[in-house]
Design a protein around this motif. Structure first.
Motif, short mmCIF file in Angstrom:
data_model
loop_
_atom_site.label_atom_id
_atom_site.label_comp_id
_atom_site.label_asym_id
_atom_site.label_seq_id
_atom_site.Cartn_x
_atom_site.Cartn_y
_atom_site.Cartn_z
N TYR A 31 45.29 24.27 45.04
CA TYR A 31 45.07 23.04 45.68
C TYR A 31 43.80 22.40 44.73
N ILE A 32 42.68 22.99 44.68
CA ILE A 32 41.50 22.43 44.17
C ILE A 32 41.76 22.49 42.71
N PHE A 38 41.66 17.63 47.16
CA PHE A 38 40.43 18.14 47.81
C PHE A 38 40.06 17.73 49.12
N ASP A 39 41.29 17.21 49.85
CA ASP A 39 41.03 16.89 51.38
C ASP A 39 41.77 17.94 52.04
N ILE A 60 34.09 20.79 50.10
CA ILE A 60 34.24 20.73 48.37
C ILE A 60 33.50 19.45 47.94
N SER A 61 32.39 19.81 47.71
CA SER A 61 31.54 18.49 47.27
C SER A 61 31.73 17.78 45.98
N SER A 178 40.45 29.16 37.92
CA SER A 178 39.74 27.76 37.97
C SER A 178 40.47 27.04 36.62
N PHE A 179 39.56 26.97 35.52
CA PHE A 179 39.84 26.39 34.51
C PHE A 179 40.43 26.97 33.31
N ASP A 180 40.10 28.29 33.47
CA ASP A 180 40.64 29.19 32.45
C ASP A 180 40.39 28.99 30.87
#
Ligand code: SAH
Length: 366
Positions: A31-32, A38-39, A60-61, A178-180
């Motif tokens: 999801y992130i 982010f909600d 999740i800031s 994450s971003f790989d």
């Protein structure tokens, strides 16, 4: 718990500890980092009880966008971001032929005091947390809904002074969930904190090291970079050489060209001599960006070309940096200063819309 910047294993253990199934961690990360949601309320694959629990116990800031500027050619975009404590940093996106490259800040302000750099004018405020470094990349991913190809740690701050958080952020950005982003597509620029260059060489992460050299000898370096008074060039170059030997990564020497300071013909020869025996390096010449606070000027195109040719005559690979984002004050710290004074520019300027602008853009693209 702050979820941003936590890897799969960490989120798994955290969830299991609170009696949620392990597989939910991957869903949460998808999801992130894959869908930029982010909600917690919008994470519909998660059961309602879990969503409510997450709302109460996790955050999740995402930083707030204060200003967003796009260069007239559309290739460079700069965000001024604000964190929860109101501190602000800049992040730049450069659309290169090979993909999207994000330039992140590692500190709020900077303690290094280099005379040409706008980020350091107010000194150091604080280090960025790991999640705040990751958040800069995440925001651009969310805005573009495109893959981020590479990372350069070349924004505000000295990353080797915020060693732990910076390295943790890079390790995280490398993770598949994450971003790989491959380590070979990450570059860290340092003014040369010798001990930490040695540490970095032993991290086992083969990122590209860029050294802010900026002078052909210790005398000139000390005049423009206070750090030159702490470390002699010979020691800095030894550390960088060790980095090269241990990682096999080609090293970049950044050299800002400042008229009347470090860009004479004699200094070009001195620079050529200094780096000619360095195995597998590239010298990147950067005509300095001045502004009303930084009264420094770049040499003429002709002198820049001459300087480059002399260095090249020593058998050294040398390039002149393409000047991206001049119109939007993309050079280190300039946007932040300008924003503080109130802004005007010929670039597209979106003022103080905080998260709403991002939310709108994201809604459009979904
Ligand atoms: N502290 C680190 C990273 C931040 S500065 C370091 O010293 O490397 C990184 C780079 O910003 C510098 O090497 C230079 O390439 C660029 N930079 C800073 N001020 C600049 C200016 N006035 N004009 C052009 N480039 C600048």
């Amino acid at each position: 718990m702050e979820l941003l910047g936590k890897n799969l294993g960490e989120i798994q253990s955290f969830l299991v500890e609170h009696k949620f199934p392990k597989f939910r961690a991957k869903q949460l990360m998808d999801y992130i980092y894959k869908r930029y949601i982010f909600d917690f309320d919008d994470m519909m694959q998660l059961p309602e009880t879990m969503r409510n629990w997450l709302k109460e116990h996790c955050k999740i800031s995402i930083p707030t966008i204060v200003t967003e500027k796009t260069a007239p050619d559309g290739q460079t975009k700069k965000l001024l971001l604000r964190f929860a404590d109101n501190n602000q940093v800049e992040t730049v996106l450069m659309k290169q032929h090979y993909g999207n490259s994000v330039c992140v800040s590692s500190q709020v302000g900077c303690a290094m005091g280099c005379i040409f750099c706008a980020s350091t004018t107010g000194g150091l405020y604080r280090n960025l947390e790991t999640h705040e470094i990751v958040g800069q990349v995440l925001l651009f991913g969310a805005l573009l809904k495109e893959r981020i190809h590479s990372i350069v740690v070349m924004g505000a701050g000295e990353p080797l002074q915020n060693y732990k958080n910076t390295i943790q952020a890079l390790r995280f950005l490398h993770e598949k969930e994450s971003f790989d982003i491959g380590y070979r597509r990450m570059t860290l620029s340092t003014c040369g904190i010798v001990e930490n260059i040695y540490l970095l060489a032993d991290e086992g992460i083969p990122i590209t090291l860029a050294l802010s050299l900026h002078a052909p000898n210790d005398t000139v370096r000390r005049e423009i970079m206070p750090i030159g008074g702490y470390y002699e060039l010979a020691d800095v170059l030894d550390a960088v050489k060790t980095y090269y030997e241990k990682t096999d990564r080609r090293v970049t020497f950044e050299y800002i060209l400042i008229d009347g300071v470090n860009s004479s013909i004699a200094q070009a020869h001195e620079l050529g001599e200094l780096v000619k025996d360095f195995p597998n390096c590239n010298v990147n010449l950067i005509p300095v960006n001045g502004n009303e606070h930084i009264h420094l000027f770049k040499p003429s195109k002709r002198n820049t070309e001459a300087f480059k040719n002399i260095v090249a005559s020593y058998g050294v690979s040398v390039t002149v940096r393409k000047e991206m984002g001049d119109a939007i004050q993309a050079a280190c710290g300039q946007l932040k200063i300008q924003h503080a004074k109130s802004s005007d520019s010929n670039a597209t300027d979106t003022e103080e819309k905080s998260g709403t602008r991002l939310a709108e853009e994201m809604a459009k693209k979904q």
